[in-house]
Motif scaffolding. Structure first.
Motif, PDB file in Angstrom:
ATOM      1  N   GLU A  73      -7.383   4.733   4.728  1.00 53.13           N
ATOM      2  CA  GLU A  73      -8.024   5.623   3.754  1.00 53.13           C
ATOM      3  C   GLU A  73      -7.871   7.081   4.192  1.00 53.13           C
ATOM      4  O   GLU A  73      -7.631   7.957   3.361  1.00 53.13           O
TER       5      GLU A  73
ATOM      6  N   GLU B 242     -12.878  -0.452  -5.030  1.00 46.82           N
ATOM      7  CA  GLU B 242     -11.438  -0.626  -4.762  1.00 46.82           C
ATOM      8  C   GLU B 242     -10.729  -1.169  -6.000  1.00 46.82           C
ATOM      9  O   GLU B 242      -9.636  -0.714  -6.349  1.00 46.82           O
TER      10      GLU B 242
ATOM     11  N   GLU C  91      -4.905  -0.359  -2.315  1.00 52.21           N
ATOM     12  CA  GLU C  91      -6.320  -0.567  -2.674  1.00 52.21           C
ATOM     13  C   GLU C  91      -6.572  -2.022  -3.090  1.00 52.21           C
ATOM     14  O   GLU C  91      -7.657  -2.551  -2.859  1.00 52.21           O
TER      15      GLU C  91
ATOM     16  N   HIS D  36      -7.329  -3.714   0.016  1.00 56.62           N
ATOM     17  CA  HIS D  36      -8.690  -3.439   0.492  1.00 56.62           C
ATOM     18  C   HIS D  36      -9.719  -4.255  -0.297  1.00 56.62           C
ATOM     19  O   HIS D  36     -10.697  -4.737   0.250  1.00 56.62           O
TER      20      HIS D  36
HETATM   21 FE   LIG Z   1      -9.160   1.542  -0.450  1.00 55.45          FE
END
Ligand SMILES: [Fe+2]
Ligand SMILES: [Fe+2]
Length: 203
Positions: free
Chosen positions: A72, A127, A157, A160
């Motif tokens: 990030e 996310e 993302e 994530h």
């Molecule tokens: Fe992320």
């Protein structure tokens, strides 16, 4: 909806797609969007750091989220580079109505695994929504370099999102987490439905 659309939608589980007008407004105000985006990356990194610090007793959290902090922060740096190249400067962080609304849904109290799983699910949703918006930007904006950048971030993302969901299922009762996830998805759709579309917000 074509195959790619329906698969991605299922992958993200989001219940309400972004209003298609948003991406046009965003493209016309890309300088503002990039500033807000930079802060989204900063908040993503900060949020992972807080989880690591507050839930130091969950080894899985440190293991999974430490590399996410680095990613990030790398995204933050790259957004700044894209801004610099296009002559945009970082300005004050904006009030994040989306995250404020999501935070209101976090159940307080309960066991530590319960508390942690709530925060992980909230992060998973952020996310997922970011991933959906990056996909829209990547598909529709004309700036070729930003198109590629947003495609890359969409993939990152999505990873994530999986990290957060799986972590929640690992540290807490899987069935309870799955049930609660459905409530989060329904709530998030309501939040999106009621948020004004703004030219200076990623969400
Ligand atoms: Fe992320
Ligand atoms: Fe990111």
């Amino acid at each position: 909806m074509n195959w790619e659309e329906s698969t991605k939608q299922k992958m993200l589980h989001l219940q309400l797609p972004t209003d298609p007008r948003w991406v046009n407004i965003a493209e016309m105000n890309i300088g503002e969007i990039l500033v807000d985006h930079a802060y989204c990356e900063q908040k993503a990194a900060s949020s992972c750091i807080s989880l690591i610090v507050n839930f130091y007793d969950f080894k899985e959290v440190t293991e999974v989220l430490t590399p996410v902090v680095a990613e990030e922060w790398g995204h933050f740096e790259r957004v700044l580079e894209h801004m610099e190249k296009r002559g945009y400067k970082l300005s004050k962080p904006r009030k994040d109505e989306y995250v404020i609304k999501l935070s209101e849904f976090v159940k307080k109290g309960g066991s530590r695994p319960q508390q942690l799983s709530e925060l992980l699910l909230m992060n998973a949703l952020i996310e997922a929504r970011s991933c959906e918006r990056f996909k829209l930007l990547s598909n529709q904006i004309k700036d070729e370099e930003l198109k590629r950048f947003y495609y890359e971030l969409m993939v990152s993302e999505a990873g994530h999102y999986v990290n957060f969901i799986e972590l929640a299922r690992e540290i807490h009762n899987k069935e309870l987490v799955n049930e609660r996830w459905k409530e989060w998805l329904a709530y998030e759709a309501e939040v999106i439905r009621n948020l004004e579309i703004r030219a200076d917000r990623m969400h």
